[in-house]
Design a protein around this motif. Structure first.
Motif, PDB file in Angstrom:
ATOM      1  N   GLU A  69       0.843  -1.186   0.000  1.00 47.01           N
ATOM      2  CA  GLU A  69       0.000   0.000   0.000  1.00 47.01           C
ATOM      3  C   GLU A  69       0.882   1.241   0.000  1.00 47.01           C
ATOM      4  OE1 GLU A  69      -3.326   2.018   2.859  1.00 47.01           O
ATOM      5  OE2 GLU A  69      -3.243  -0.169   2.754  1.00 47.01           O
ATOM      6  N   GLY A  70       0.578   2.177  -0.864  1.00 48.47           N
ATOM      7  CA  GLY A  70       1.350   3.409  -0.967  1.00 48.47           C
ATOM      8  C   GLY A  70       2.573   3.297  -1.869  1.00 48.47           C
ATOM      9  N   ALA A  71       2.812   2.153  -2.459  1.00 45.20           N
ATOM     10  CA  ALA A  71       3.968   1.982  -3.341  1.00 45.20           C
ATOM     11  C   ALA A  71       3.748   2.769  -4.625  1.00 45.20           C
ATOM     12  CB  ALA A  71       4.181   0.513  -3.666  1.00 45.20           C
ATOM     13  N   GLN A  72       4.827   3.346  -5.140  1.00 44.69           N
ATOM     14  CA  GLN A  72       4.739   4.117  -6.366  1.00 44.69           C
ATOM     15  C   GLN A  72       5.740   3.559  -7.372  1.00 44.69           C
ATOM     16  OE1 GLN A  72       5.103   8.269  -5.731  1.00 44.69           O
ATOM     17  NE2 GLN A  72       3.366   8.386  -4.349  1.00 44.69           N
ATOM     18  N   PRO A  73       5.416   3.645  -8.652  1.00 44.17           N
ATOM     19  CA  PRO A  73       6.339   3.116  -9.669  1.00 44.17           C
ATOM     20  C   PRO A  73       7.582   3.991  -9.797  1.00 44.17           C
ATOM     21  CG  PRO A  73       4.500   4.229 -10.709  1.00 44.17           C
ATOM     22  CD  PRO A  73       4.208   4.192  -9.235  1.00 44.17           C
ATOM     23  N   LEU A  74       8.673   3.388 -10.223  1.00 42.65           N
ATOM     24  CA  LEU A  74       9.887   4.129 -10.503  1.00 42.65           C
ATOM     25  C   LEU A  74       9.806   4.701 -11.908  1.00 42.65           C
ATOM     26  CD1 LEU A  74      12.577   1.681  -9.151  1.00 42.65           C
ATOM     27  CD2 LEU A  74      11.762   3.761  -8.061  1.00 42.65           C
ATOM     28  N   LEU A  75      10.228   5.940 -12.058  1.00 46.67           N
ATOM     29  CA  LEU A  75      10.262   6.578 -13.367  1.00 46.67           C
ATOM     30  C   LEU A  75      11.720   6.831 -13.729  1.00 46.67           C
ATOM     31  CD1 LEU A  75       7.384   9.174 -12.940  1.00 46.67           C
ATOM     32  CD2 LEU A  75       7.288   6.950 -14.038  1.00 46.67           C
ATOM     33  N   PHE A  76      12.136   6.285 -14.847  1.00 46.35           N
ATOM     34  CA  PHE A  76      13.496   6.461 -15.317  1.00 46.35           C
ATOM     35  C   PHE A  76      13.510   7.546 -16.384  1.00 46.35           C
ATOM     36  CE2 PHE A  76      13.404   2.164 -13.724  1.00 46.35           C
ATOM     37  CZ  PHE A  76      14.553   2.126 -12.952  1.00 46.35           C
ATOM     38  N   THR A  77      14.444   8.468 -16.277  1.00 50.58           N
ATOM     39  CA  THR A  77      14.583   9.529 -17.265  1.00 50.58           C
ATOM     40  C   THR A  77      15.960   9.435 -17.895  1.00 50.58           C
ATOM     41  OG1 THR A  77      15.375  11.094 -15.597  1.00 50.58           O
ATOM     42  CG2 THR A  77      13.014  11.061 -16.028  1.00 50.58           C
ATOM     43  N   VAL A  78      16.090  10.004 -19.076  1.00 48.13           N
ATOM     44  CA  VAL A  78      17.349   9.990 -19.801  1.00 48.13           C
ATOM     45  C   VAL A  78      18.271  11.030 -19.201  1.00 48.13           C
ATOM     46  CG1 VAL A  78      18.419  10.353 -22.053  1.00 48.13           C
ATOM     47  CG2 VAL A  78      16.180   9.255 -21.886  1.00 48.13           C
ATOM     48  N   ASN A  79      19.518  10.654 -18.966  1.00 49.74           N
ATOM     49  CA  ASN A  79      20.518  11.574 -18.471  1.00 49.74           C
ATOM     50  C   ASN A  79      20.990  12.409 -19.663  1.00 49.74           C
ATOM     51  OD1 ASN A  79      22.679  12.916 -17.394  1.00 49.74           O
ATOM     52  ND2 ASN A  79      23.656  11.095 -16.522  1.00 49.74           N
ATOM     53  N   PRO A  80      20.745  13.737 -19.662  1.00 50.18           N
ATOM     54  CA  PRO A  80      21.087  14.540 -20.831  1.00 50.18           C
ATOM     55  C   PRO A  80      22.595  14.599 -21.112  1.00 50.18           C
ATOM     56  CG  PRO A  80      20.233  15.927 -19.054  1.00 50.18           C
ATOM     57  CD  PRO A  80      20.108  14.515 -18.619  1.00 50.18           C
ATOM     58  N   GLY A  83      25.109  11.321 -23.446  1.00 51.18           N
ATOM     59  CA  GLY A  83      25.511  11.201 -24.836  1.00 51.18           C
ATOM     60  C   GLY A  83      26.584  12.184 -25.242  1.00 51.18           C
ATOM     61  N   ARG A  84      26.944  13.138 -24.384  1.00 54.05           N
ATOM     62  CA  ARG A  84      27.951  14.151 -24.757  1.00 54.05           C
ATOM     63  C   ARG A  84      29.351  13.596 -24.640  1.00 54.05           C
ATOM     64  NH1 ARG A  84      25.993  19.260 -21.457  1.00 54.05           N
ATOM     65  NH2 ARG A  84      27.410  18.232 -20.032  1.00 54.05           N
ATOM     66  N   LYS A  85      30.226  14.122 -25.503  1.00 58.25           N
ATOM     67  CA  LYS A  85      31.623  13.720 -25.471  1.00 58.25           C
ATOM     68  C   LYS A  85      32.499  14.940 -25.197  1.00 58.25           C
ATOM     69  CE  LYS A  85      31.016   9.837 -28.548  1.00 58.25           C
ATOM     70  NZ  LYS A  85      31.408   9.191 -29.767  1.00 58.25           N
ATOM     71  N   ASP A  86      32.348  15.492 -23.993  1.00 57.62           N
ATOM     72  CA  ASP A  86      33.172  16.637 -23.601  1.00 57.62           C
ATOM     73  C   ASP A  86      34.416  16.117 -22.885  1.00 57.62           C
ATOM     74  OD1 ASP A  86      31.168  18.245 -24.534  1.00 57.62           O
ATOM     75  OD2 ASP A  86      30.297  18.613 -22.554  1.00 57.62           O
ATOM     76  N   HIS A  87      35.597  16.470 -23.438  1.00 55.77           N
ATOM     77  CA  HIS A  87      36.856  16.036 -22.819  1.00 55.77           C
ATOM     78  C   HIS A  87      37.649  17.209 -22.407  1.00 55.77           C
ATOM     79  CE1 HIS A  87      35.706  12.341 -24.942  1.00 55.77           C
ATOM     80  NE2 HIS A  87      36.349  11.752 -23.936  1.00 55.77           N
TER      81      HIS A  87
END
Length: 87
Positions: A69-80, A83-87
């Motif tokens: 009772e009271g459990a909520q689903p996990l929501l996964f979001t994309v880490n912006p 995908g970047r290639k900053d060196h």
């Protein structure tokens, strides 16, 4: 009527993998195959009609997973920045 069971030469059991241990027999409605080593059984209708048998899934299972009772689903979001290639 006597049932005659015959071995299938060269047949390999799908469960135990042993060769020459599958035998077949039939009655008025069905043809049966069985393994004498691991008790594997399979049957099919002689008239070719499909078997109407629903596979058990999480949707049609009688006792589904318990949800607290009271459990909520996990929501996964994309880490912006993933995908970047900053060196």
């Amino acid at each position: 009527m006597s049932i005659i069971k015959r071995f299938i030469a060269g047949a390999v059991c799908p469960r135990c993998g042993e060769m020459d241990c599958i035998r077949t027999f039939r009655d008025e409605e069905r043809e049966y195959k069985e393994c004498i080593r691991c008790d594997y059984e399979e049957s099919m209708r002689l008239d070719g009609a499909p078997e109407i048998e629903e596979l058990e899934t999480r949707v049609n299972r009688e006792n589904g997973p318990e949800i607290e009772e009271g459990a909520q689903p996990l929501l996964f979001t994309v880490n912006p920045s993933a995908g970047r290639k900053d060196h």
